[in-house]
Enzyme design. Structure first.
Site, PDB file in Angstrom:
ATOM      1  N   THR A  73       0.487  -0.956  -0.312  1.00  0.00           N
ATOM      2  CA  THR A  73      -0.014  -0.272   0.033  1.00  0.00           C
ATOM      3  C   THR A  73       1.296   0.992  -0.030  1.00  0.00           C
ATOM      4  O   THR A  73       0.736   2.241  -1.170  1.00  0.00           O
ATOM      5  CB  THR A  73      -0.822   0.358   0.329  1.00  0.00           C
ATOM      6  OG1 THR A  73      -1.498  -1.088   0.926  1.00  0.00           O
ATOM      7  CG2 THR A  73      -1.507   1.210   1.560  1.00  0.00           C
ATOM      8  N   ASN A 152      -6.076  -9.384  -7.800  1.00  0.00           N
ATOM      9  CA  ASN A 152      -6.184  -9.248  -6.129  1.00  0.00           C
ATOM     10  C   ASN A 152      -7.518 -10.875  -5.848  1.00  0.00           C
ATOM     11  O   ASN A 152      -7.010 -11.405  -4.876  1.00  0.00           O
ATOM     12  CB  ASN A 152      -5.846  -9.087  -4.836  1.00  0.00           C
ATOM     13  CG  ASN A 152      -7.217  -7.766  -4.957  1.00  0.00           C
ATOM     14  OD1 ASN A 152      -6.832  -6.855  -6.058  1.00  0.00           O
ATOM     15  ND2 ASN A 152      -7.613  -6.659  -4.266  1.00  0.00           N
ATOM     16  N   SER A 200       4.790  -6.728  -2.022  1.00  0.00           N
ATOM     17  CA  SER A 200       4.665  -6.610  -0.472  1.00  0.00           C
ATOM     18  C   SER A 200       5.407  -8.202  -0.060  1.00  0.00           C
ATOM     19  O   SER A 200       4.679  -9.195  -0.545  1.00  0.00           O
ATOM     20  CB  SER A 200       3.904  -6.309  -0.147  1.00  0.00           C
ATOM     21  OG  SER A 200       3.052  -6.936   1.201  1.00  0.00           O
ATOM     22  N   HIS A 202       4.304 -10.260   2.787  1.00  0.00           N
ATOM     23  CA  HIS A 202       3.678 -11.317   3.201  1.00  0.00           C
ATOM     24  C   HIS A 202       3.030 -12.059   2.364  1.00  0.00           C
ATOM     25  O   HIS A 202       2.429 -12.872   2.147  1.00  0.00           O
ATOM     26  CB  HIS A 202       2.636 -10.526   4.378  1.00  0.00           C
ATOM     27  CG  HIS A 202       1.346  -9.221   3.500  1.00  0.00           C
ATOM     28  ND1 HIS A 202       0.626  -9.857   3.683  1.00  0.00           N
ATOM     29  CD2 HIS A 202       1.187  -8.141   3.179  1.00  0.00           C
ATOM     30  CE1 HIS A 202       0.069  -9.463   3.340  1.00  0.00           C
ATOM     31  NE2 HIS A 202       0.027  -7.987   2.977  1.00  0.00           N
ATOM     32  N   THR A 238      13.956   5.439  10.966  1.00  0.00           N
ATOM     33  CA  THR A 238      14.958   3.130  10.520  1.00  0.00           C
ATOM     34  C   THR A 238      13.871   2.569  10.078  1.00  0.00           C
ATOM     35  O   THR A 238      12.525   1.713  10.285  1.00  0.00           O
ATOM     36  CB  THR A 238      14.813   3.362  12.397  1.00  0.00           C
ATOM     37  OG1 THR A 238      15.009   4.715  12.628  1.00  0.00           O
ATOM     38  CG2 THR A 238      15.822   1.563  12.460  1.00  0.00           C
ATOM     39  N   CYS A 326      -8.782  -5.879   1.745  1.00  0.00           N
ATOM     40  CA  CYS A 326      -8.605  -4.615   2.738  1.00  0.00           C
ATOM     41  C   CYS A 326      -9.953  -4.322   2.889  1.00  0.00           C
ATOM     42  O   CYS A 326     -10.523  -3.189   2.881  1.00  0.00           O
ATOM     43  CB  CYS A 326      -7.681  -4.093   2.092  1.00  0.00           C
ATOM     44  SG  CYS A 326      -6.206  -4.398   1.460  1.00  0.00           S
TER      45      CYS A 326
END
Length: 398
Positions: A73, A152, A200, A202, A238, A326
């Site tokens: 995203t 998707n 992404s 995952h 970070t 989502c």
């Protein structure tokens, strides 16, 4: 309790054990900040460098063209907003499709409120962008084309190489949301004319909360996250070193077993599709029959509500979905299914099942038997089904 059957790998995949093992040292052993200059942080910088090299090699690009993000995203948002801002002097017209993930669609809506104009391309009944319509949509002020690699929900694969060639011919930037495709199909950024690509971790056996954006060298795109010099001053903050180390290992594994995994998933998928279509009347397969992700099966069952089907499958220990994770909880039918021409009442009866190589034929059999029983039970409670059967004499067409 019945043993769970997990068939929602488009929503997320299981983090592979080798990936977890690769991540562990960076939580408590090598926990230094990668931006620090002392030697203790060297392993963290190396983990990031190694991951960048793996991702770059998988796409046939340079390591310094890979930028780490918090997921797909963020990568989609960054690609669209940065490209729009960078090219605003040339034009303010963007082209995308009606079946994109909401990470793209909502970003386009955001840009529309800021003076950009977006053309949302139609797709055919299989969910494929029509190339002639794309060509006709291009204008002198078109600056960006964003078309997903694989959908998707219905798994349809787009003609990415042809779209990239069209974009390149007209000097237009081309972004593809490859969140569902990366790690599942071979991708060459150069062969497909891709300028930016989102992924992404995952979705291919890695951890949640980490992804990447490929940005072709030479594109003068601005920073997305401000507040630090990380990611060559384009994405402050970070870095998630454990996640990045895991993503690198997940990508390695996904590339190593891709062909074997595809074959097994496709066999399971086709077996599941064939049984459901043959044994459950008034059912259709959504998306292209063969030009789809190897693990995706998306059905529409007439005369039932998909949410009820999902709940009853869950009671049988079977995990599926009615569309994108989502948008779970939304009462509206899938925008993807509406775009391929399904009426609202049929789109509401959708079920997406996405297998993995860890699934078995026995699990497919158990799933089909559960679907058959549940669909019939729900239809028996449906006045619409009762009226349909009465009018058709019980011999309506599938």
């Amino acid at each position: 309790m019945k043993q769970m059957i997990y068939l929602d790998n488009a929503a997320t995949t299981r983090t592979r054990p080798e990936v977890v093992e690769a991540m562990l040292p960076y939580f408590s052993e090598y926990y230094g900040n990668p931006s620090s200059i002392y030697e203790f942080s060297t392993p963290c910088r190396k983990a990031m460098s190694d991951c960048r090299a793996v991702l770059a090699q998988s796409l046939g690009v340079k390591a310094n063209e890979i930028y780490f993000t918090a997921g797909g995203t963020e990568a989609d948002n960054w690609a669209l907003t940065a490209a729009a801002e960078a090219c605003a002097a040339k034009g303010k017209h963007i082209i995308t499709s009606k079946i994109e993930h909401h990470a793209v669609l909502h970003t386009c809506q955001y840009l529309e409120k800021r003076g950009f104009e977006v053309t949302y391309l139609n797709v055919d009944e299989a969910g494929i962008v029509r190339l002639e319509e794309l060509k006709k949509a291009i204008r002198p002020d078109t600056i960006l084309i964003s078309i997903m690699y694989a959908n998707n929900e219905i798994g349809t694969l787009q003609p990415i190489e042809e779209i990239g060639a069209i974009a390149r011919e007209h000097g237009i930037l081309f972004h593809t949301d490859a969140v569902q495709a990366y790690g599942h199909v071979p991708i060459s950024a150069d062969a497909c004319g891709i300028d930016m690509l989102s992924a992404s971790a995952h979705k291919f056996g890695g951890p949640k909360g980490v992804g990447f954006l490929y940005i072709r060298s030479g594109l003068k795109l601005g920073a997305f996250m401000h507040g630090g010099a990380q990611e060559r001053r384009r994405r402050g903050g970070t870095e998630n070193v454990p996640g990045i180390a895991g993503m690198g290992r997940a990508a390695q594994l996904a590339l190593l077993d891709m062909e074997e995994r595809q074959q097994k998933e496709q066999q399971l998928r086709d077996y599941l599709i064939d049984r459901v279509l043959k044994e459950v009347p008034y059912t259709r397969l959504n998306g292209h029959r063969t030009r789809r992700l190897a693990n995706n099966a998306n059905f529409a069952f007439q005369f039932i509500e998909g949410e009820s089907l999902l709940i009853m499958l869950d009671m049988e220990g079977i995990c599926g979905s009615s569309g994108s994770a989502c948008t779970s909880g939304s009462l509206d039918p899938s925008h993807v299914l509406l775009a391929i021409g399904l009426p609202h009442e049929i789109a509401h009866g959708s079920l997406r099942l996405t297998v993995s190589a860890e699934n078995t034929k026995e699990e497919m059999d158990r799933t089909v038997e559960a679907i058959k029983a549940i669909v019939q039970k729900l239809r028996n409670m449906s006045p619409l089904y009762e009226d349909f059967m009465r009018r058709s004499g019980g011999e309506g067409r599938r």
